[in-house]
Design a protein around this motif. Structure first.
Motif, PDB file in Angstrom:
ATOM      1  N   PHE A 108       0.727  -0.896  -0.433  1.00 13.68           N
ATOM      2  CA  PHE A 108      -0.087  -0.215   0.153  1.00 13.68           C
ATOM      3  C   PHE A 108       1.022   1.245   0.057  1.00 13.68           C
ATOM      4  CE2 PHE A 108      -3.112  -3.542   1.361  1.00 13.68           C
ATOM      5  CZ  PHE A 108      -3.950  -3.011   0.923  1.00 13.68           C
ATOM      6  N   LEU A 109       1.772   1.535   1.015  1.00 13.62           N
ATOM      7  CA  LEU A 109       2.908   2.749   0.572  1.00 13.62           C
ATOM      8  C   LEU A 109       3.543   2.883  -0.585  1.00 13.62           C
ATOM      9  CD1 LEU A 109       4.988   1.647   4.266  1.00 13.62           C
ATOM     10  CD2 LEU A 109       2.512   3.377   3.543  1.00 13.62           C
ATOM     11  N   ALA A 110       3.687   1.338  -1.108  1.00 16.70           N
ATOM     12  CA  ALA A 110       4.206   1.447  -3.148  1.00 16.70           C
ATOM     13  C   ALA A 110       3.362   2.706  -3.941  1.00 16.70           C
ATOM     14  CB  ALA A 110       4.893   0.066  -3.245  1.00 16.70           C
ATOM     15  N   ILE A 111       2.168   1.731  -3.643  1.00 18.14           N
ATOM     16  CA  ILE A 111       1.090   2.591  -4.067  1.00 18.14           C
ATOM     17  C   ILE A 111       0.843   3.811  -3.798  1.00 18.14           C
ATOM     18  CG2 ILE A 111      -1.243   2.841  -4.164  1.00 18.14           C
ATOM     19  CD1 ILE A 111      -1.605  -0.733  -4.255  1.00 18.14           C
ATOM     20  N   MET A 112       1.142   3.755  -2.844  1.00 14.41           N
ATOM     21  CA  MET A 112       0.776   5.977  -2.232  1.00 14.41           C
ATOM     22  C   MET A 112       2.574   6.477  -2.929  1.00 14.41           C
ATOM     23  SD  MET A 112       0.095   5.477   1.615  1.00 14.41           S
ATOM     24  CE  MET A 112      -1.379   7.262   1.724  1.00 14.41           C
ATOM     25  N   ILE A 113       3.021   5.852  -2.792  1.00 14.31           N
ATOM     26  CA  ILE A 113       4.604   6.643  -3.548  1.00 14.31           C
ATOM     27  C   ILE A 113       4.218   6.596  -5.200  1.00 14.31           C
ATOM     28  CG2 ILE A 113       6.913   6.082  -3.686  1.00 14.31           C
ATOM     29  CD1 ILE A 113       7.497   4.988  -1.508  1.00 14.31           C
ATOM     30  N   ALA A 114       3.567   6.064  -5.752  1.00 12.84           N
ATOM     31  CA  ALA A 114       3.305   5.654  -7.223  1.00 12.84           C
ATOM     32  C   ALA A 114       2.826   6.919  -6.784  1.00 12.84           C
ATOM     33  CB  ALA A 114       3.070   4.645  -7.537  1.00 12.84           C
ATOM     34  N   VAL A 115       1.502   6.988  -6.942  1.00 13.16           N
ATOM     35  CA  VAL A 115       0.398   8.711  -6.806  1.00 13.16           C
ATOM     36  C   VAL A 115       1.035   9.568  -6.506  1.00 13.16           C
ATOM     37  CG1 VAL A 115      -1.106   9.347  -6.061  1.00 13.16           C
ATOM     38  CG2 VAL A 115      -1.341   6.689  -6.457  1.00 13.16           C
ATOM     39  N   LEU A 116       2.099   9.348  -5.794  1.00 12.08           N
ATOM     40  CA  LEU A 116       3.011  11.101  -5.499  1.00 12.08           C
ATOM     41  C   LEU A 116       3.669  11.431  -6.705  1.00 12.08           C
ATOM     42  CD1 LEU A 116       4.344  12.860  -3.468  1.00 12.08           C
ATOM     43  CD2 LEU A 116       6.177  10.971  -2.604  1.00 12.08           C
ATOM     44  N   MET A 117       4.787  10.614  -7.074  1.00  7.77           N
ATOM     45  CA  MET A 117       5.173  10.569  -8.128  1.00  7.77           C
ATOM     46  C   MET A 117       4.504  11.466  -9.357  1.00  7.77           C
ATOM     47  SD  MET A 117       8.235  10.082  -7.923  1.00  7.77           S
ATOM     48  CE  MET A 117       7.844  10.676  -6.026  1.00  7.77           C
ATOM     49  N   LEU A 118       3.063  10.351  -9.413  1.00  9.68           N
ATOM     50  CA  LEU A 118       2.011  11.119 -10.796  1.00  9.68           C
ATOM     51  C   LEU A 118       1.527  12.352 -10.046  1.00  9.68           C
ATOM     52  CD1 LEU A 118      -0.281   8.093 -11.167  1.00  9.68           C
ATOM     53  CD2 LEU A 118       1.275   8.954 -12.831  1.00  9.68           C
ATOM     54  N   ILE A 119       1.157  12.698  -9.295  1.00 13.04           N
ATOM     55  CA  ILE A 119       1.178  14.638  -8.655  1.00 13.04           C
ATOM     56  C   ILE A 119       2.211  15.158  -8.866  1.00 13.04           C
ATOM     57  CG2 ILE A 119      -0.077  15.614  -6.935  1.00 13.04           C
ATOM     58  CD1 ILE A 119      -1.601  12.922  -5.949  1.00 13.04           C
ATOM     59  N   SER A 120       3.215  15.027  -8.536  1.00 11.18           N
ATOM     60  CA  SER A 120       4.266  15.303  -8.445  1.00 11.18           C
ATOM     61  C   SER A 120       5.414  15.926 -10.146  1.00 11.18           C
ATOM     62  CB  SER A 120       5.478  14.864  -8.100  1.00 11.18           C
ATOM     63  OG  SER A 120       5.351  14.779  -6.413  1.00 11.18           O
ATOM     64  N   PHE A 121       4.875  14.862 -11.164  1.00 11.13           N
ATOM     65  CA  PHE A 121       5.132  15.123 -12.352  1.00 11.13           C
ATOM     66  C   PHE A 121       4.603  15.582 -13.145  1.00 11.13           C
ATOM     67  CE2 PHE A 121       8.921  13.100 -10.165  1.00 11.13           C
ATOM     68  CZ  PHE A 121       9.563  13.943 -10.157  1.00 11.13           C
ATOM     69  N   ILE A 122       2.433  15.434 -13.084  1.00 14.08           N
ATOM     70  CA  ILE A 122       1.782  15.883 -13.602  1.00 14.08           C
ATOM     71  C   ILE A 122       1.130  16.970 -12.820  1.00 14.08           C
ATOM     72  CG2 ILE A 122      -0.269  15.023 -14.775  1.00 14.08           C
ATOM     73  CD1 ILE A 122       0.843  11.631 -14.873  1.00 14.08           C
ATOM     74  N   PRO A 123       1.472  18.072 -12.954  1.00 17.64           N
ATOM     75  CA  PRO A 123       0.970  19.184 -12.052  1.00 17.64           C
ATOM     76  C   PRO A 123      -1.029  19.039 -12.505  1.00 17.64           C
ATOM     77  CG  PRO A 123       1.968  20.111 -14.231  1.00 17.64           C
ATOM     78  CD  PRO A 123       2.480  18.787 -13.637  1.00 17.64           C
ATOM     79  N   GLU A 124      -1.128  18.853 -13.692  1.00 16.70           N
ATOM     80  CA  GLU A 124      -2.174  18.916 -13.907  1.00 16.70           C
ATOM     81  C   GLU A 124      -3.796  18.769 -13.180  1.00 16.70           C
ATOM     82  OE1 GLU A 124      -0.123  19.967 -17.500  1.00 16.70           O
ATOM     83  OE2 GLU A 124       0.125  17.989 -16.894  1.00 16.70           O
ATOM     84  N   ILE A 125      -3.008  17.303 -12.605  1.00 23.60           N
ATOM     85  CA  ILE A 125      -4.087  16.328 -11.224  1.00 23.60           C
ATOM     86  C   ILE A 125      -3.780  18.008 -10.348  1.00 23.60           C
ATOM     87  CG2 ILE A 125      -4.086  14.847  -9.536  1.00 23.60           C
ATOM     88  CD1 ILE A 125      -2.065  13.594 -11.592  1.00 23.60           C
ATOM     89  N   SER A 126      -3.634  18.666  -9.672  1.00 25.39           N
ATOM     90  CA  SER A 126      -3.718  19.263  -8.740  1.00 25.39           C
ATOM     91  C   SER A 126      -4.713  19.786  -9.494  1.00 25.39           C
ATOM     92  CB  SER A 126      -2.476  19.646  -8.350  1.00 25.39           C
ATOM     93  OG  SER A 126      -2.173  18.404  -7.099  1.00 25.39           O
ATOM     94  N   MET A 127      -3.476  20.624 -10.699  1.00 27.85           N
ATOM     95  CA  MET A 127      -4.145  22.074 -10.687  1.00 27.85           C
ATOM     96  C   MET A 127      -5.062  22.140 -11.964  1.00 27.85           C
ATOM     97  SD  MET A 127      -2.001  24.252  -9.361  1.00 27.85           S
ATOM     98  CE  MET A 127      -2.874  26.205  -9.896  1.00 27.85           C
ATOM     99  N   PHE A 128      -5.681  21.301 -11.863  1.00 23.01           N
ATOM    100  CA  PHE A 128      -6.850  21.310 -12.995  1.00 23.01           C
ATOM    101  C   PHE A 128      -8.171  22.315 -12.737  1.00 23.01           C
ATOM    102  CE2 PHE A 128     -11.151  20.011 -14.370  1.00 23.01           C
ATOM    103  CZ  PHE A 128     -11.396  20.356 -15.819  1.00 23.01           C
ATOM    104  N   LEU A 129      -8.545  21.627 -11.235  1.00 25.17           N
ATOM    105  CA  LEU A 129     -10.003  22.453 -10.720  1.00 25.17           C
ATOM    106  C   LEU A 129      -9.847  24.159 -10.800  1.00 25.17           C
ATOM    107  CD1 LEU A 129     -10.818  20.040  -8.477  1.00 25.17           C
ATOM    108  CD2 LEU A 129     -12.132  20.660 -10.767  1.00 25.17           C
ATOM    109  N   PRO A 130      -8.278  24.066 -10.004  1.00 21.01           N
ATOM    110  CA  PRO A 130      -8.005  25.686  -9.402  1.00 21.01           C
ATOM    111  C   PRO A 130      -8.687  26.194 -10.735  1.00 21.01           C
ATOM    112  CG  PRO A 130      -6.812  24.330  -8.033  1.00 21.01           C
ATOM    113  CD  PRO A 130      -7.585  23.275  -8.961  1.00 21.01           C
ATOM    114  N   ASN A 131      -7.480  25.951 -11.626  1.00 23.35           N
ATOM    115  CA  ASN A 131      -7.805  26.241 -12.738  1.00 23.35           C
ATOM    116  C   ASN A 131      -9.183  27.007 -13.757  1.00 23.35           C
ATOM    117  OD1 ASN A 131      -5.215  27.188 -12.938  1.00 23.35           O
ATOM    118  ND2 ASN A 131      -4.525  25.242 -14.358  1.00 23.35           N
ATOM    119  N   LEU A 132      -9.734  25.976 -13.680  1.00 24.12           N
ATOM    120  CA  LEU A 132     -10.751  25.580 -13.549  1.00 24.12           C
ATOM    121  C   LEU A 132     -11.839  26.954 -12.864  1.00 24.12           C
ATOM    122  CD1 LEU A 132     -13.502  24.307 -15.901  1.00 24.12           C
ATOM    123  CD2 LEU A 132     -13.732  22.712 -13.502  1.00 24.12           C
ATOM    124  N   PHE A 133     -11.967  27.315 -11.799  1.00 22.55           N
ATOM    125  CA  PHE A 133     -12.462  28.320 -11.237  1.00 22.55           C
ATOM    126  C   PHE A 133     -12.406  29.190 -11.002  1.00 22.55           C
ATOM    127  CE2 PHE A 133     -14.783  23.850  -9.367  1.00 22.55           C
ATOM    128  CZ  PHE A 133     -15.781  23.962  -9.303  1.00 22.55           C
TER     129      PHE A 133
END
Length: 432
Positions: A405-430
């Motif tokens: 489960f920790l390995a999965i959390m780290i994989a998600v962390l890498m996605l979120i770190s290097f794909i900013p759109e995951i975090s910034m899509f909704l703030p940019n939309l609003f």
């Protein structure tokens, strides 16, 4: 003298931690010792006291005690059971259905209460026995509960995102951080469910009874007003109807009225709830006091500039720098609580990442997810110990089950770190 001060600061801090001195005291003592090398005793002690006091002199921080109180009311007010039953009606019929219920209920309860510990305690105490009856090992149930509870720190309202907004010096608003946390929190929850599906199919865990549309509607209706709190709180903040602090007060009133209507909590229960919330708040606020003093000392000693210069000159690739910062934060998260870690290391790393083009809101989600992983791991591991205690399983047994489960959390962390759109899509939309 500056080099000696820095050495004393870190050496005394880690020594105190190894001696099992509480984190807040370790931070305060090491900060004071370091400062006294440069300043006479009375001015030095006065400066530390001033920095601790001014560190919590923020209107935004008033939201924390109220969200803590709201979470405690929800924990005791029967809301967890309603959310579990609603989640069960949706996914219990799938392979590994009860584990999905655990994840969904933790996501919903954690988001509504704003507390991962409250989610782990409330959901874990109910789901572990249910899952054991269906053949799930208690260590696996604890692992699911521990990791899924962290989603509530990303999905708003989240106290740690309010703390980051303060540490960012106003470059990231609470509203933008709240709305940015939705997609990363949901992504993390679904990633955990994906691994559960793999385990369930490979080990042949039984499916639950499929709920009819009428049953789903019944459970949704019973959980509706609990779920509505999310819309009221976050929607009001994003729409500009009220601030995060005002929203926290509304959350308390809403949760109290709802719990009294449900009948799972009585007026006579409020004194004990207020006492528990007061104790939790005092711990958090003392951590913020001492962390803000240490953060100021870092600035006084020029540590952020030194680290920024070192990273930018030694690693000329921004992806390598982002990766290095993630690794440092993962290590920090294993021995330091989230609140002081955010307050101390945000001023250090935020200038570096913004220089390289990362948005402060994006970095807020990255640092919080890093530290979410930390609270699931020893030696500090708040969630690890809470989840293990609730499940009545030894920490050593849980850790073995927890590693994938920790390995999965780290994989998600890498996605979120290097794909900013995951975090910034909704703030940019609003446009936040």
């Amino acid at each position: 003298m500056e080099v000696i001060s820095i050495i004393v600061l870190f050496a005394s801090f880690f020594t105190l931690l190894l001696m099992k001195v509480p984190v807040a005291y370790s931070i305060g003592i090491s900060t004071t010792l370091s400062l006294l090398l440069n300043i006479d005793k009375m001015p030095g002690l006065t400066t530390i006291a001033q920095r601790m006091t001014t560190g919590i002199d923020s209107f935004a921080l008033l939201a924390i005690p109220f969200f803590v109180l709201a979470g405690e009311i929800m924990k005791q007010g029967g809301i967890a059971n309603r959310l579990i039953n609603f989640a069960k009606s949706l996914v219990a019929s799938l392979p590994g259905g009860l584990a999905y219920v655990n994840v969904l209920a933790s996501m919903l309860f954690g988001a509504i209460s704003g507390s991962a510990v409250a989610a782990a305690s409330a959901i874990g105490s109910i789901m572990t026995d249910r899952m054991e009856k269906e053949g799930y090992p208690r260590a696996l149930s604890a692992s699911v509960n521990i990791t899924s509870s962290t989603t509530g720190l990303l999905i708003p309202p989240s106290n740690i995102l309010i703390v980051y907004a303060l540490a960012s010096g106003g470059t990231a608003s609470v509203a933008a951080l709240f709305i940015a946390g939705y997609l990363p929190g949901i992504l993390l929850g679904f990633a955990i469910m994906g691994y559960i599906a793999f385990i369930a199919i490979s080990k042949g865990y039984s499916k639950g009874k499929r709920s009819t549309l009428k049953e789903v509607w019944t459970y949704f209706r019973k959980a509706f007003f609990s779920l509505l709190l999310l819309v009221v709180v976050v929607g009001g903040i994003v729409a500009g109807i009220f601030t995060a602090t005002e929203a926290s007060v509304i959350a308390v009133l809403y949760a109290a009225i709802l719990s009294l209507i449900y009948g799972d909590m009585k007026v006579k229960d409020f004194p004990s709830i207020l006492l528990t919330s007061g104790k939790t708040t005092s711990v958090v606020m003392f951590l913020i006091c001492t962390s803000m003093a240490m953060s100021w000392l870092f600035s006084f000693e020029g540590i952020p500039e030194m680290i920024s210069t070192f990273l930018l000159e030694s690693l000329n690739n921004k992806f390598a720098i982002f990766l290095a910062i993630n690794i440092i934060l993962l290590i920090i998260g294993t021995f330091m609580d989230m609140t002081p870690a955010v307050l101390i290391f945000t001023p250090i790393f935020l200038p570096v990442v913004t220089t390289l083009g990362m948005h402060p809101v994006h970095f807020g989600i990255v640092i919080v997810l890093n530290l979410c992983i930390g609270i699931c791991t020893p030696p500090v591991g708040t969630l690890l110990f809470v989840g293990s205690g609730v499940a009545n399983v030894s920490v050593t047994k849980v850790i073995k089950s927890l590693l994938p489960f920790l390995a999965i959390m780290i994989a998600v962390l890498m996605l979120i770190s290097f794909i900013p759109e995951i975090s910034m899509f909704l703030p940019n939309l609003f446009e936040l």
